[in-house]
Design a protein around this motif. Structure first.
Motif, PDB file in Angstrom:
ATOM      1  N   GLY A 159      17.430  -7.889  26.758  1.00 19.61           N
ATOM      2  CA  GLY A 159      16.075  -7.891  27.287  1.00 19.61           C
ATOM      3  C   GLY A 159      15.419  -9.229  26.982  1.00 19.61           C
ATOM      4  O   GLY A 159      15.336  -9.647  25.823  1.00 19.61           O
ATOM      5  N   GLU A 160      14.961  -9.947  28.017  1.00 17.51           N
ATOM      6  CA  GLU A 160      14.367 -11.272  27.825  1.00 17.51           C
ATOM      7  C   GLU A 160      12.857 -11.139  27.638  1.00 17.51           C
ATOM      8  O   GLU A 160      12.157 -10.547  28.473  1.00 17.51           O
ATOM      9  N   LEU A 161      12.361 -11.704  26.566  1.00 17.22           N
ATOM     10  CA  LEU A 161      10.941 -11.601  26.228  1.00 17.22           C
ATOM     11  C   LEU A 161      10.178 -12.847  26.658  1.00 17.22           C
ATOM     12  O   LEU A 161      10.668 -13.968  26.509  1.00 17.22           O
ATOM     13  N   GLU A 162       8.976 -12.652  27.170  1.00 13.32           N
ATOM     14  CA  GLU A 162       8.030 -13.748  27.366  1.00 13.32           C
ATOM     15  C   GLU A 162       7.048 -13.671  26.215  1.00 13.32           C
ATOM     16  O   GLU A 162       6.372 -12.645  26.032  1.00 13.32           O
ATOM     17  N   ILE A 163       6.991 -14.731  25.418  1.00 13.08           N
ATOM     18  CA  ILE A 163       6.192 -14.709  24.201  1.00 13.08           C
ATOM     19  C   ILE A 163       5.200 -15.865  24.214  1.00 13.08           C
ATOM     20  O   ILE A 163       5.540 -16.996  24.567  1.00 13.08           O
ATOM     21  N   GLN A 164       3.981 -15.561  23.851  1.00 12.64           N
ATOM     22  CA  GLN A 164       2.953 -16.580  23.646  1.00 12.64           C
ATOM     23  C   GLN A 164       2.421 -16.421  22.226  1.00 12.64           C
ATOM     24  O   GLN A 164       1.800 -15.397  21.894  1.00 12.64           O
ATOM     25  N   GLY A 165       2.690 -17.422  21.397  1.00 13.14           N
ATOM     26  CA  GLY A 165       2.356 -17.281  19.984  1.00 13.14           C
ATOM     27  C   GLY A 165       3.242 -16.216  19.372  1.00 13.14           C
ATOM     28  O   GLY A 165       4.460 -16.308  19.390  1.00 13.14           O
ATOM     29  N   VAL A 166       2.603 -15.172  18.824  1.00  6.64           N
ATOM     30  CA  VAL A 166       3.355 -14.040  18.291  1.00  6.64           C
ATOM     31  C   VAL A 166       3.310 -12.843  19.226  1.00  6.64           C
ATOM     32  O   VAL A 166       3.911 -11.801  18.952  1.00  6.64           O
ATOM     33  N   ASN A 167       2.604 -12.999  20.355  1.00 10.38           N
ATOM     34  CA  ASN A 167       2.375 -11.870  21.258  1.00 10.38           C
ATOM     35  C   ASN A 167       3.481 -11.760  22.312  1.00 10.38           C
ATOM     36  O   ASN A 167       3.865 -12.761  22.922  1.00 10.38           O
ATOM     37  N   VAL A 168       3.962 -10.557  22.500  1.00  9.09           N
ATOM     38  CA  VAL A 168       4.899 -10.272  23.575  1.00  9.09           C
ATOM     39  C   VAL A 168       4.099  -9.967  24.837  1.00  9.09           C
ATOM     40  O   VAL A 168       3.307  -9.026  24.871  1.00  9.09           O
ATOM     41  N   CYS A 169       4.308 -10.776  25.864  1.00  4.99           N
ATOM     42  CA  CYS A 169       3.564 -10.606  27.119  1.00  4.99           C
ATOM     43  C   CYS A 169       4.312  -9.731  28.117  1.00  4.99           C
ATOM     44  O   CYS A 169       3.699  -9.023  28.917  1.00  4.99           O
ATOM     45  N   SER A 170       5.644  -9.810  28.084  1.00  2.13           N
ATOM     46  CA  SER A 170       6.441  -9.007  29.011  1.00  2.13           C
ATOM     47  C   SER A 170       7.882  -8.981  28.524  1.00  2.13           C
ATOM     48  O   SER A 170       8.273  -9.779  27.663  1.00  2.13           O
ATOM     49  N   ILE A 171       8.641  -8.062  29.083  1.00  2.00           N
ATOM     50  CA  ILE A 171      10.070  -8.000  28.810  1.00  2.00           C
ATOM     51  C   ILE A 171      10.795  -7.693  30.110  1.00  2.00           C
ATOM     52  O   ILE A 171      10.345  -6.865  30.905  1.00  2.00           O
ATOM     53  N   GLN A 172      11.857  -8.426  30.360  1.00  2.00           N
ATOM     54  CA  GLN A 172      12.676  -8.215  31.551  1.00  2.00           C
ATOM     55  C   GLN A 172      14.086  -7.862  31.106  1.00  2.00           C
ATOM     56  O   GLN A 172      14.739  -8.647  30.410  1.00  2.00           O
ATOM     57  N   GLU A 173      14.550  -6.678  31.475  1.00  4.88           N
ATOM     58  CA  GLU A 173      15.837  -6.196  31.008  1.00  4.88           C
ATOM     59  C   GLU A 173      16.991  -6.846  31.771  1.00  4.88           C
ATOM     60  O   GLU A 173      17.058  -6.792  32.996  1.00  4.88           O
ATOM     61  N   LYS A 174      17.876  -7.504  31.031  1.00  3.60           N
ATOM     62  CA  LYS A 174      19.100  -8.102  31.555  1.00  3.60           C
ATOM     63  C   LYS A 174      18.855  -8.904  32.852  1.00  3.60           C
ATOM     64  O   LYS A 174      19.409  -8.616  33.903  1.00  3.60           O
ATOM     65  N   PRO A 175      18.017  -9.925  32.776  1.00  3.26           N
ATOM     66  CA  PRO A 175      17.696 -10.696  33.988  1.00  3.26           C
ATOM     67  C   PRO A 175      18.858 -11.581  34.429  1.00  3.26           C
ATOM     68  O   PRO A 175      19.781 -11.866  33.661  1.00  3.26           O
ATOM     69  N   VAL A 176      18.797 -12.013  35.671  1.00  9.76           N
ATOM     70  CA  VAL A 176      19.761 -12.962  36.221  1.00  9.76           C
ATOM     71  C   VAL A 176      18.997 -14.226  36.600  1.00  9.76           C
ATOM     72  O   VAL A 176      18.071 -14.181  37.411  1.00  9.76           O
ATOM     73  N   HIS A 177      19.363 -15.339  36.004  1.00 11.45           N
ATOM     74  CA  HIS A 177      18.740 -16.626  36.325  1.00 11.45           C
ATOM     75  C   HIS A 177      19.620 -17.360  37.326  1.00 11.45           C
ATOM     76  O   HIS A 177      20.825 -17.490  37.131  1.00 11.45           O
ATOM     77  N   ARG A 178      19.013 -17.837  38.386  1.00 13.72           N
ATOM     78  CA  ARG A 178      19.748 -18.538  39.441  1.00 13.72           C
ATOM     79  C   ARG A 178      19.239 -19.975  39.546  1.00 13.72           C
ATOM     80  O   ARG A 178      18.033 -20.209  39.588  1.00 13.72           O
ATOM     81  N   TYR A 179      20.173 -20.905  39.597  1.00 17.61           N
ATOM     82  CA  TYR A 179      19.791 -22.297  39.766  1.00 17.61           C
ATOM     83  C   TYR A 179      20.946 -23.051  40.430  1.00 17.61           C
ATOM     84  O   TYR A 179      22.084 -22.583  40.428  1.00 17.61           O
ATOM     85  N   PHE A 180      20.615 -24.204  40.989  1.00 18.49           N
ATOM     86  CA  PHE A 180      21.612 -25.004  41.693  1.00 18.49           C
ATOM     87  C   PHE A 180      22.222 -26.035  40.751  1.00 18.49           C
ATOM     88  O   PHE A 180      21.527 -26.684  39.972  1.00 18.49           O
ATOM     89  N   VAL A 181      23.554 -26.186  40.858  1.00 14.36           N
ATOM     90  CA  VAL A 181      24.269 -27.181  40.064  1.00 14.36           C
ATOM     91  C   VAL A 181      24.977 -28.144  41.011  1.00 14.36           C
ATOM     92  O   VAL A 181      25.288 -27.803  42.160  1.00 14.36           O
ATOM     93  N   SER A 182      25.236 -29.348  40.521  1.00 12.31           N
ATOM     94  CA  SER A 182      25.963 -30.327  41.324  1.00 12.31           C
ATOM     95  C   SER A 182      27.395 -29.861  41.538  1.00 12.31           C
ATOM     96  O   SER A 182      28.055 -29.393  40.609  1.00 12.31           O
ATOM     97  N   ALA A 183      27.871 -29.986  42.779  1.00  6.80           N
ATOM     98  CA  ALA A 183      29.211 -29.506  43.142  1.00  6.80           C
ATOM     99  C   ALA A 183      30.250 -30.617  43.184  1.00  6.80           C
ATOM    100  O   ALA A 183      31.381 -30.388  43.601  1.00  6.80           O
ATOM    101  N   GLY A 184      29.877 -31.820  42.769  1.00  7.51           N
ATOM    102  CA  GLY A 184      30.853 -32.909  42.717  1.00  7.51           C
ATOM    103  C   GLY A 184      31.216 -33.497  44.070  1.00  7.51           C
ATOM    104  O   GLY A 184      32.278 -34.091  44.221  1.00  7.51           O
TER     105      GLY A 184
END
Length: 363
Positions: free
Chosen positions: A276-301
């Motif tokens: 579960g990925e937490l969004e935290i500001q200071g000591v406060n938990v603002c949200s939690i996302q269970e088992k997220p998938v991050h997508r981004y582009f990488v160089s393909a050579g």
């Protein structure tokens, strides 16, 4: 339809037509299978209402448009969500000179040819219309790396010479370039240079012309390109450890249509977080996302570089492709991304190599 226009078609028109209900993924697969760089969209009566190009698909990927959505709800809509006007067409009996005039005037790469009822009967492409006057293009394969992560496989041969199926990675790239009519092939070498040069020699046995650029000391991922600064030629650059089905011609067309100075082939990469990925500001938990998938582009050579960009590379010194990209951007020149939706694998590790061998066995 004239005999000349009929000859322009490599694939039957039926295999190039789809309805608005087809998904983006299905359109993408049809474009890849049809090998014409586009598909034609028709209504229930078989009349042409739109055209989806290879570039449209790749721009959709960059915008993160869901591939399971219909093209009628996505690619066929303009910014306001309305159906755009029908594409430019020509009659089925249009002459070659008429097609050349229209392509030259508009810059379009695909011209649907229709009958009197508005139904497509053929598709003229810029490659086929100008086939006998096709501009020669140069390619450079970067094949000088040590392949340390692939040892012991690379103890006696350079990484690009590893066999994936019946042919080496490098031979597959050379044959692909030949099939796409790249007339001038250059190979940069360093580690085990003689293994590559002894096998390919001048390229005559494969029906191509090969020139070798031996790096006495490694020059990085872009340093050797300084040798092409004065040629005035646009360069396709591809790492020698890439296994892919991408069309280099499609990438070149994308590059030219966007007036780019440097184009970077990219691949969508996913990282799955098993927590579960937490969004935290200071000591406060603002949200939690269970088992997220991050997508981004990488160089393909894989890159396409204009002559004025090649002049930015210092001669005889190690230089990396990220440095060249940064230098190009610093001058205010356009650098664009070209998303690779076809098969692509970087053979950097043992696991990658074994997976590539398995993949090729199913082709």
């Amino acid at each position: 339809m004239t005999e000349q226009n009929s000859a322009m078609m490599k694939t039957g028109i039926v295999s190039l037509t789809i309805s608005p209900s087809f998904t983006v993924r299905e359109a993408m697969q049809m474009i890849e299978d049809g090998r014409q760089g586009a598909v034609l969209v028709v209504n229930d009566e078989g009349k042409l209402i739109g055209i989806i190009t290879d570039g449209d698909i790749r721009r959709a990927v960059l915008k993160n448009i869901a591939l399971d959505k219909s093209i009628g709800d996505t690619l066929l809509r303009d910014v306001a969500g309305e159906m755009p006007p029908p594409p430019l067409t020509m009659p089925a009996d249009a002459s070659r000179s008429e097609l050349i005039d229209l392509i030259t005037a508009t810059g379009l790469r695909h011209i649907p040819l229709i009958d009197s009822a508005g139904k497509p009967v053929s598709l003229a492409t810029i490659e086929n219309v100008f086939e006998d006057t096709a501009q020669e293009m140069s390619a450079l394969i970067m094949a000088g790396g040590f392949g340390n992560r692939l040892r012991p496989l690379t103890d006696n041969i350079p990484k690009p010479m590893l066999k994936v199926g019946e042919r080496s990675l490098l031979e597959r790239i050379v044959e692909q370039l030949k099939d796409e009519k790249f007339s001038d092939i250059n190979i940069s070498t360093h580690y085990k240079h003689e293994v590559i040069a002894d096998y390919f020699q001048n390229g005559e046995s494969l029906g191509v012309s090969i020139r070798y650029l031996k790096e006495e000391e490694p020059l990085g991922t872009a340093g050797i390109l300084s040798q092409f600064a004065d040629t005035g030629s646009r360069m396709l650059v591809i790492n020698g450890d890439i296994l892919t089905k991408v069309s280099f011609r499609a990438m070149m067309a994308f590059h030219v249509s966007h007036h780019s100075s440097l184009t970077v082939g990219c691949r969508l990469h996913e990282v799955r977080i098993p927590y579960g990925e937490l969004e935290i500001q200071g000591v406060n938990v603002c949200s939690i996302q269970e088992k997220p998938v991050h997508r981004y582009f990488v160089s393909a050579g894989i890159y396409i570089v204009e002559p004025e960009v090649l002049k930015l590379i210092p001669k005889g010194k190690p230089y990396q492709m990220p440095e060249l990209i940064d230098a190009t951007l610093a001058l205010g020149k356009q650098v664009i991304s070209f998303p690779i939706t076809e098969y692509w694998r970087d053979i950097g590790r043992i696991d990658d190599f074994h997976q590539a061998v398995e993949d090729v066995s199913e082709w």
